[in-house]
Design a protein around this motif. Structure first.
Motif, PDB file in Angstrom:
ATOM      1  N   PRO A 288     -48.107  17.705  24.384  1.00 20.85           N
ATOM      2  CA  PRO A 288     -48.552  16.523  23.656  1.00 20.85           C
ATOM      3  C   PRO A 288     -49.127  16.907  22.302  1.00 20.85           C
ATOM      4  O   PRO A 288     -49.959  17.795  22.189  1.00 20.85           O
ATOM      5  CB  PRO A 288     -49.633  15.936  24.572  1.00 20.85           C
ATOM      6  N   GLY A 289     -48.660  16.217  21.270  1.00 20.99           N
ATOM      7  CA  GLY A 289     -49.205  16.452  19.939  1.00 20.99           C
ATOM      8  C   GLY A 289     -48.519  17.578  19.186  1.00 20.99           C
ATOM      9  O   GLY A 289     -48.801  17.788  18.021  1.00 20.99           O
ATOM     10  N   ALA A 290     -47.635  18.328  19.833  1.00 19.76           N
ATOM     11  CA  ALA A 290     -46.957  19.409  19.134  1.00 19.76           C
ATOM     12  C   ALA A 290     -45.982  18.824  18.122  1.00 19.76           C
ATOM     13  O   ALA A 290     -45.220  17.929  18.443  1.00 19.76           O
ATOM     14  CB  ALA A 290     -46.196  20.288  20.135  1.00 19.76           C
TER      15      ALA A 290
ATOM     16  N   LEU B  67     -55.582  15.338  15.843  1.00 20.77           N
ATOM     17  CA  LEU B  67     -55.445  16.341  14.788  1.00 20.77           C
ATOM     18  C   LEU B  67     -55.639  17.760  15.306  1.00 20.77           C
ATOM     19  O   LEU B  67     -55.044  18.702  14.768  1.00 20.77           O
ATOM     20  CB  LEU B  67     -56.447  16.058  13.669  1.00 20.77           C
ATOM     21  N   SER B  68     -56.453  17.940  16.330  1.00 16.05           N
ATOM     22  CA  SER B  68     -56.680  19.291  16.847  1.00 16.05           C
ATOM     23  C   SER B  68     -55.392  19.898  17.374  1.00 16.05           C
ATOM     24  O   SER B  68     -55.153  21.104  17.215  1.00 16.05           O
ATOM     25  CB  SER B  68     -57.740  19.260  17.952  1.00 16.05           C
ATOM     26  N   GLN B  69     -54.554  19.086  17.996  1.00 17.72           N
ATOM     27  CA  GLN B  69     -53.280  19.582  18.508  1.00 17.72           C
ATOM     28  C   GLN B  69     -52.277  19.793  17.385  1.00 17.72           C
ATOM     29  O   GLN B  69     -51.475  20.727  17.411  1.00 17.72           O
ATOM     30  CB  GLN B  69     -52.723  18.597  19.542  1.00 17.72           C
ATOM     31  N   LEU B  70     -52.323  18.915  16.400  1.00 16.98           N
ATOM     32  CA  LEU B  70     -51.364  19.010  15.302  1.00 16.98           C
ATOM     33  C   LEU B  70     -51.659  20.183  14.383  1.00 16.98           C
ATOM     34  O   LEU B  70     -50.753  20.923  13.986  1.00 16.98           O
ATOM     35  CB  LEU B  70     -51.383  17.703  14.501  1.00 16.98           C
TER      36      LEU B  70
ATOM     37  N   LEU C 174     -62.817  27.837  12.805  1.00 21.93           N
ATOM     38  CA  LEU C 174     -62.722  26.850  11.736  1.00 21.93           C
ATOM     39  C   LEU C 174     -62.883  25.416  12.234  1.00 21.93           C
ATOM     40  O   LEU C 174     -63.117  24.504  11.435  1.00 21.93           O
ATOM     41  CB  LEU C 174     -61.370  26.980  11.021  1.00 21.93           C
ATOM     42  N   ARG C 175     -62.753  25.205  13.522  1.00 24.89           N
ATOM     43  CA  ARG C 175     -62.756  23.830  14.042  1.00 24.89           C
ATOM     44  C   ARG C 175     -64.051  23.077  13.780  1.00 24.89           C
ATOM     45  O   ARG C 175     -64.017  21.906  13.399  1.00 24.89           O
ATOM     46  CB  ARG C 175     -62.427  23.849  15.538  1.00 24.89           C
TER      47      ARG C 175
END
Length: 263
Positions: free
Chosen positions: A14-16, A107-110, A117-118
């Motif tokens: 998911p999100g890739a 956005l974390s997955q993308l 850095l998160r």
């Protein structure tokens, strides 16, 4: 930020991001700068509005530096200017800002940033960076768009907040300038180009009708919340009428009739 030189392949997670056509870095930077500069300049309106509501220069600048989400900031100072309880105003601003947490999940997955850095990137997860990042065809383009938009907007928003707060006294009556409309105008400018399908335009139109129709009868802020019901309403009518061969125009007609009947 570490950058990926080749377009990422779809992994099924998911999100890739799906591998797509390359977008020149210069084009991504141009789009990101356009949004960052346009929205960043509206920090002047927040600085003036905040100072006019009674907040000090330090408090105004701290809000932009630490909170950094325009809608929540305007909601807070607007409630204070109207004589609202500070704790109630802060609670309203907090709940309005929760939407950024949901942006972060996507956005974390993308972006797939390194863990170190998160926490820093989380400060820049707002409407504008999300709007620029999500349409990008590759992870590299998404990272560039996110970084350039976030950096440009953060620097300009804080600088113009300072200028606005310092110049508030020279402007006099801030209500006469209508600066409280600056933030909604920015959101409309960001949203309008994203309404590409007829269904999306119908949903937006019904939301506007709901908000305007309920504005005279409901307390401030409630019509906007109720207007969110436009989305499930359109989805319900679309699902019910798919088998009948009705298109979006037919759905719009029926949805409008439903609203009129309810009133």
């Amino acid at each position: 930020m570490a950058e990926q030189t080749a377009p990422p392949q779809y992994t099924g997670a998911p999100g890739a991001p799906v591998a797509g056509p390359e977008k020149p870095d210069a084009a991504v930077v141009r789009d990101a700068l356009g949004v960052g500069i346009a929205v960043g300049l509206s920090g002047f309106a927040f600085g003036v509005t905040s100072a006019g509501s009674g907040l000090t220069l330090l408090q105004t600048c701290a809000l932009s530096l630490l909170v950094f989400t325009g809608a929540s900031q305007f909601a807070l100072v607007g409630a204070l200017a109207a004589g609202g309880n500070p704790y109630t105003a802060a609670a309203g601003a907090f709940f309005l800002g929760i939407r950024n947490a949901f942006y972060g999940l996507r956005l974390s997955q993308l972006l797939a940033l390194p863990r170190a850095l998160r926490p820093l990137a989380a400060q820049w997860v707002i409407d504008e960076t999300t709007a620029v990042t999500l349409p990008q065809p590759t992870r590299r383009a998404a990272r560039i768009g996110f970084t350039v938009t976030g950096l440009t907007l953060y620097v300009l928003w804080n600088l113009t907040t300072l200028v606005g707060a310092l110049g508030a006294e020279a402007l006099g009556d801030t209500d006469a300038w209508g600066l409280d409309a600056a933030s909604p105008a920015v959101f409309l400018a960001l949203l309008a180009p994203m309404l590409k399908s007829t269904t999306e335009r119908v949903t937006a139109g019904i939301a506007v009708l709901l908000a305007l129709g309920l504005l005279p009868v409901l307390p401030a802020g409630v019509p906007v919340l109720v207007s969110a019901l436009a989305a499930p309403l359109v989805l319900f009518l679309k699902g019910r009428d798919t088998g009948r061969g009705k298109g979006p125009d037919g759905i719009a007609t029926e949805a409008t009739a439903t609203i009129r009947e309810s009133r």
